[in-house]
Design a protein around this motif. Sequence first.
Motif, PDB file in Angstrom:
ATOM      1  N   ASN A  95       0.517  -0.850  -0.364  1.00 60.03           N
ATOM      2  CA  ASN A  95      -0.224   0.065   0.003  1.00 60.03           C
ATOM      3  C   ASN A  95       0.597   1.177   0.008  1.00 60.03           C
ATOM      4  N   LEU A  99       1.187   3.819  -3.223  1.00 61.72           N
ATOM      5  CA  LEU A  99       0.359   5.219  -3.166  1.00 61.72           C
ATOM      6  C   LEU A  99       1.306   6.565  -3.894  1.00 61.72           C
ATOM      7  N   GLY A 103      -0.966  11.101  -0.706  1.00 62.04           N
ATOM      8  CA  GLY A 103      -1.985  10.288  -1.230  1.00 62.04           C
ATOM      9  C   GLY A 103      -2.449   9.859   0.273  1.00 62.04           C
ATOM     10  N   LEU A 105      -3.553   6.733   3.134  1.00 66.38           N
ATOM     11  CA  LEU A 105      -4.372   5.539   3.572  1.00 66.38           C
ATOM     12  C   LEU A 105      -5.686   5.816   4.958  1.00 66.38           C
ATOM     13  N   LEU A 128       2.916  11.655   2.848  1.00 67.84           N
ATOM     14  CA  LEU A 128       1.908  10.710   2.779  1.00 67.84           C
ATOM     15  C   LEU A 128       0.608  10.902   4.093  1.00 67.84           C
TER      16      LEU A 128
END
Length: 197
Positions: A95, A99, A103, A105, A128
């Motif tokens: 994951n 990204l 990004g 999550l 992130l």
Amino acid sequence: MVTNGQLCAGESVLINGASGGVAMAAIQIASLLGAKPVIAQSRSAAKLDRLTQFGVDVGIDSSRQSQVDVVMAATDKRGVDLIIDTVGGPVFEANMQSLAIKGRLVNIARLGSATAQIDLGQLWLKRLKLIGVTFRTRTEEERLECIQACARDLLPHLGAGRIHLPIDRTFPMDAIGEAHAYMILDQHIGKIVLTID
């Protein structure tokens, strides 16, 4: 998807564990809100084939494909803007690699494992956001705000039948053991429901 994931139309989304009820709702919401592409990951090609009718643009069969490779191919090597994760530990590293810069999550479950190692370099370089979501620690006011936001954004789609979760199979309450055994087989799509006569 919206409150925590800050999804905007035109952004790309990856949904892990795509055949579960929460993930199937996320697929439909992402599609209805204009996400492109909507990418779904499952361990079953047969499940992925069935999920196209719910809004999946690209499927990843994690039993034989690299999540990162498929995501990068589907996003011109950019990565996805948002990941909705119900799996946790086993997919965490992939994951992070999947990204895009800036990004997000959003982890809403840990069906695979509640622990993972993090490459802080990925977090730092890509800037992130890692977001954990649960109702357990929300105040009543926060819960109400979430319910109102869902009603505002989703009730028209629910009323029009554009969001629905299939019931894979029903079991009477006295067959709860059989229902659990069926769930463990991981062949269902959508919900397994216990009924009371």
